[in-house]
Design a protein around this motif. Structure first.
Motif, PDB file in Angstrom:
ATOM      1  N   SER B 212       0.845  -1.183   0.000  1.00  0.00           N
ATOM      2  CA  SER B 212       0.000   0.000   0.000  1.00  0.00           C
ATOM      3  C   SER B 212       0.884   1.237   0.000  1.00  0.00           C
ATOM      4  O   SER B 212       2.040   1.183   0.439  1.00  0.00           O
ATOM      5  N   PHE B 213       0.322   2.329  -0.483  1.00  0.00           N
ATOM      6  CA  PHE B 213       1.102   3.568  -0.643  1.00  0.00           C
ATOM      7  C   PHE B 213       0.300   4.753  -0.144  1.00  0.00           C
ATOM      8  O   PHE B 213      -0.870   4.910  -0.501  1.00  0.00           O
ATOM      9  N   ILE B 214       0.917   5.580   0.697  1.00  0.00           N
ATOM     10  CA  ILE B 214       0.265   6.798   1.161  1.00  0.00           C
ATOM     11  C   ILE B 214       1.195   7.977   0.901  1.00  0.00           C
ATOM     12  O   ILE B 214       2.368   7.945   1.264  1.00  0.00           O
ATOM     13  N   ASN B 215       0.646   9.003   0.242  1.00  0.00           N
ATOM     14  CA  ASN B 215       1.399  10.210  -0.054  1.00  0.00           C
ATOM     15  C   ASN B 215       0.910  11.303   0.888  1.00  0.00           C
ATOM     16  O   ASN B 215      -0.239  11.729   0.803  1.00  0.00           O
ATOM     17  N   ALA B 216       1.773  11.716   1.828  1.00  0.00           N
ATOM     18  CA  ALA B 216       1.354  12.662   2.868  1.00  0.00           C
ATOM     19  C   ALA B 216       2.000  14.024   2.656  1.00  0.00           C
ATOM     20  O   ALA B 216       3.225  14.121   2.587  1.00  0.00           O
ATOM     21  N   LEU B 217       1.184  15.050   2.548  1.00  0.00           N
ATOM     22  CA  LEU B 217       1.721  16.407   2.414  1.00  0.00           C
ATOM     23  C   LEU B 217       2.268  16.871   3.760  1.00  0.00           C
ATOM     24  O   LEU B 217       1.568  16.830   4.767  1.00  0.00           O
ATOM     25  N   CYS B 218       3.528  17.303   3.790  1.00  0.00           N
ATOM     26  CA  CYS B 218       4.173  17.751   5.039  1.00  0.00           C
ATOM     27  C   CYS B 218       4.582  19.203   4.927  1.00  0.00           C
ATOM     28  O   CYS B 218       5.665  19.499   4.422  1.00  0.00           O
ATOM     29  N   PRO B 219       3.752  20.127   5.381  1.00  0.00           N
ATOM     30  CA  PRO B 219       4.188  21.522   5.358  1.00  0.00           C
ATOM     31  C   PRO B 219       5.504  21.687   6.104  1.00  0.00           C
ATOM     32  O   PRO B 219       5.725  21.065   7.145  1.00  0.00           O
ATOM     33  N   CYS B 220       6.398  22.521   5.543  1.00  0.00           N
ATOM     34  CA  CYS B 220       7.766  22.675   6.047  1.00  0.00           C
ATOM     35  C   CYS B 220       8.054  24.162   6.247  1.00  0.00           C
ATOM     36  O   CYS B 220       8.247  24.880   5.275  1.00  0.00           O
ATOM     37  N   PRO B 221       8.044  24.643   7.514  1.00  0.00           N
ATOM     38  CA  PRO B 221       8.222  26.086   7.752  1.00  0.00           C
ATOM     39  C   PRO B 221       9.529  26.616   7.147  1.00  0.00           C
ATOM     40  O   PRO B 221       9.564  27.705   6.608  1.00  0.00           O
ATOM     41  N   ARG B 222      10.577  25.829   7.234  1.00  0.00           N
ATOM     42  CA  ARG B 222      11.892  26.258   6.762  1.00  0.00           C
ATOM     43  C   ARG B 222      11.925  26.413   5.243  1.00  0.00           C
ATOM     44  O   ARG B 222      12.373  27.425   4.724  1.00  0.00           O
ATOM     45  N   GLY B 223      11.463  25.386   4.554  1.00  0.00           N
ATOM     46  CA  GLY B 223      11.587  25.378   3.096  1.00  0.00           C
ATOM     47  C   GLY B 223      10.478  26.119   2.372  1.00  0.00           C
ATOM     48  O   GLY B 223      10.671  26.605   1.269  1.00  0.00           O
ATOM     49  N   TRP B 224       9.306  26.187   3.005  1.00  0.00           N
ATOM     50  CA  TRP B 224       8.183  26.860   2.354  1.00  0.00           C
ATOM     51  C   TRP B 224       8.137  28.327   2.737  1.00  0.00           C
ATOM     52  O   TRP B 224       7.369  29.092   2.181  1.00  0.00           O
ATOM     53  N   ARG B 225       8.928  28.693   3.760  1.00  0.00           N
ATOM     54  CA  ARG B 225       9.029  30.074   4.226  1.00  0.00           C
ATOM     55  C   ARG B 225       7.711  30.584   4.801  1.00  0.00           C
ATOM     56  O   ARG B 225       7.028  31.415   4.182  1.00  0.00           O
ATOM     57  N   TYR B 226       7.345  30.042   5.973  1.00  0.00           N
ATOM     58  CA  TYR B 226       6.174  30.564   6.678  1.00  0.00           C
ATOM     59  C   TYR B 226       6.402  30.430   8.187  1.00  0.00           C
ATOM     60  O   TYR B 226       7.335  29.738   8.614  1.00  0.00           O
ATOM     61  N   ASP B 227       5.559  31.066   8.989  1.00  0.00           N
ATOM     62  CA  ASP B 227       5.720  31.022  10.445  1.00  0.00           C
ATOM     63  C   ASP B 227       5.399  29.637  10.987  1.00  0.00           C
ATOM     64  O   ASP B 227       4.461  28.980  10.522  1.00  0.00           O
ATOM     65  N   THR B 228       6.137  29.216  12.027  1.00  0.00           N
ATOM     66  CA  THR B 228       6.063  27.826  12.506  1.00  0.00           C
ATOM     67  C   THR B 228       4.682  27.398  13.004  1.00  0.00           C
ATOM     68  O   THR B 228       4.378  26.213  13.008  1.00  0.00           O
ATOM     69  N   ASP B 229       3.835  28.361  13.410  1.00  0.00           N
ATOM     70  CA  ASP B 229       2.533  27.956  13.953  1.00  0.00           C
ATOM     71  C   ASP B 229       1.482  27.692  12.870  1.00  0.00           C
ATOM     72  O   ASP B 229       0.367  27.299  13.171  1.00  0.00           O
ATOM     73  N   LYS B 230       1.854  27.894  11.590  1.00  0.00           N
ATOM     74  CA  LYS B 230       0.861  27.770  10.517  1.00  0.00           C
ATOM     75  C   LYS B 230       0.880  26.411   9.818  1.00  0.00           C
ATOM     76  O   LYS B 230       0.216  26.230   8.795  1.00  0.00           O
ATOM     77  N   THR B 231       1.616  25.445  10.347  1.00  0.00           N
ATOM     78  CA  THR B 231       1.758  24.151   9.669  1.00  0.00           C
ATOM     79  C   THR B 231       0.414  23.487   9.364  1.00  0.00           C
ATOM     80  O   THR B 231       0.166  23.050   8.238  1.00  0.00           O
ATOM     81  N   ILE B 232      -0.459  23.448  10.363  1.00  0.00           N
ATOM     82  CA  ILE B 232      -1.744  22.782  10.172  1.00  0.00           C
ATOM     83  C   ILE B 232      -2.671  23.646   9.310  1.00  0.00           C
ATOM     84  O   ILE B 232      -3.386  23.144   8.434  1.00  0.00           O
ATOM     85  N   ALA B 233      -2.597  24.955   9.516  1.00  0.00           N
ATOM     86  CA  ALA B 233      -3.418  25.878   8.711  1.00  0.00           C
ATOM     87  C   ALA B 233      -3.071  25.739   7.224  1.00  0.00           C
ATOM     88  O   ALA B 233      -3.958  25.732   6.358  1.00  0.00           O
ATOM     89  N   LEU B 234      -1.780  25.582   6.920  1.00  0.00           N
ATOM     90  CA  LEU B 234      -1.375  25.442   5.520  1.00  0.00           C
ATOM     91  C   LEU B 234      -1.786  24.091   4.939  1.00  0.00           C
ATOM     92  O   LEU B 234      -2.134  23.991   3.761  1.00  0.00           O
TER      93      LEU B 234
END
Lengths: 98, 310
Positions: B212-234
């Motif tokens: 089985s295969f699961i592709n999970a989107l992982c927001p990355c504050p460092r690489g995507w350039r956003y504030d650390t508290d917005k991971t779930i919001a993004l």
């Protein structure tokens, strides 16, 4: 430092979860403060914490593990009741010394 | 069975604190959710990448379960070997069947680019394991280099933004569809904000007698350039703008799991992250339109595959 004769074969690490000894709470520049009266124990903070730093006992949030919390602020951002607020870490430390 | 937080929160995390993931990391949220979802003993493996590095700085480990690291490309085959050994030893009567589940974690670089043929082989041979792609859309561990998963228009250190080049010029691969093309019994896309959806899909995946295969989107504050508290919001915004649709494919049957209403414009997505900041300049308006067209086309194709009216 252990010599090569003393370490495990292949460099195996034999103690599960040994990283708890490393306190990532030192990284924090802002600190989450939990208001227990506002908290409804929905556990959203627990499921979204990258560091497993929300302490839970019998399905209830009982505190925050400040030894490991890095202060990202996701818990405060996602809490539906705004029961967690982020404060400046230096001010929180100064407050604790008073 | 529906996942209840009040029940699973009393279990010990499979991933211990003290790991060195960046502040606000999306990967460790997902790894925690996955391990919490599985109600059986788990053997895990990681390819080289963020999750491997942050959970295993010698002599520490954050894993409370048996875990092995191997090279960038071959985590799928490494774990397939463990799974085969387990099956053979049970067959020979040397160990008893404890219902162990096998979960491989690879980043998007390891999955989309470097390890693709190894994963393909493992699915082809029908090994009983779940492969999870922790997709932060670039080689974040080595310093934000472009991968096959990086979206069109994104800034990375190898697709720098200048007067001539406006970030990455190519569209990303549709790796989930490539896995579905293997006739895999279960494939899905997940994101951490939809934790119940994610955990339910993990439970379905590990229950299958095959790959089985699961592709999970992982927001990355460092690489995507956003504030650390917005991971779930993004993570949520990605689903609402349809840049990251949530769906599953069971034995070739496509099923849509989330349909935003209304579908938000791609500009909302671009405004939320520094890696897309250049696209909001007036001279790049044509690129925004072009990328919106690509997202719309892919979304329409997905609706068709899921037999949902547009």
């Amino acid at each position: 430092m252990k010599s090569w004769k003393e370490i495990t074969w292949g460099g195996l690490v034999m103690e599960p979860g040994s990283s708890v000894a490393y306190e990532t709470g030192d990284w924090r520049s802002s600190r989450p403060i939990l208001d227990e009266e506002k908290c409804s124990n929905c556990l959203v903070c627990w499921v979204f914490c990258p560091d497993g730093a929300i302490q839970v006992e019998n399905s209830k949030v009982v505190g925050i593990d400040l030894k490991h919390c890095k202060g990202c602020g996701i818990c405060a951002e996602e809490c539906p009741r705004k029961a967690i607020t982020m404060v400046d870490e230096c001010e929180a430390k100064a407050e604790a010394l008073k | 069975m529906a996942v209840k937080l009040t029940e699973i929160c009393n279990q010990e995390d499979g991933l211990a604190p003290g790991h060195r993931a960046c502040i606000g990391c999306g990967e460790t949220i997902i790894a925690r959710q996955i391990l919490q979802a599985i109600d059986s003993p788990v053997v895990a493996a990681s390819s080289t990448g963020c999750l491997e590095i942050v959970t295993s700085p010698y002599p520490f480990t954050s894993w409370r379960i048996p875990w092995i690291h191997n090279a960038f490309e071959n985590v799928a085959t490494t774990l397939a070997a463990a799974e085969t050994a387990y099956r053979v030893l049970i067959k020979q009567g040397k160990i008893e069947d404890r219902g162990i589940k096998f979960v491989a974690f690879g980043g998007d670089g390891a999955t989309y680019d470097i390890g693709l043929q190894f994963i393909s082989g493992v699915i082809d041979r029908g090994h009983r394991l779940l492969y999870v792609c922790l997709n932060n859309e670039a080689y974040m561990n080595t310093g934000i280099q472009r991968s096959g998963a990086t979206p069109m228009g994104a800034w990375t250190t190898t697709t720098p933004v200048g007067r001539v080049v406006p970030g990455k010029r190519e569209n990303r691969k549709d790796i989930t569809a490539i896995m579905v093309a293997h006739d895999i019994p279960y494939a899905a896309q997940v994101a951490p904000h939809a934790w119940r959806d994610l955990m339910t899909k993990v439970q379905k995946a590990v229950a299958i007698d095959g790959p089985s295969f699961i592709n999970a989107l992982c927001p990355c504050p460092r690489g995507w350039r956003y504030d650390t508290d917005k991971t779930i919001a993004l993570s949520k915004l990605a689903a609402e703008t349809c840049v990251w649709p949530l769906y599953e494919v069971i034995d070739g049957e496509w099923k849509l799991n989330f349909r935003p209403s209304p579908k938000r414009p791609i500009t909302d997505w671009f405004q939320s992250q520094g890696r897309f900041a250049h696209l909001l300049r007036p001279e790049n308006k044509h690129l925004v339109d072009e990328i919106q067209e690509v997202v719309d086309r892919e979304w329409e194709r997905l609706l068709e595959r899921c037999k949902v009216a547009g």
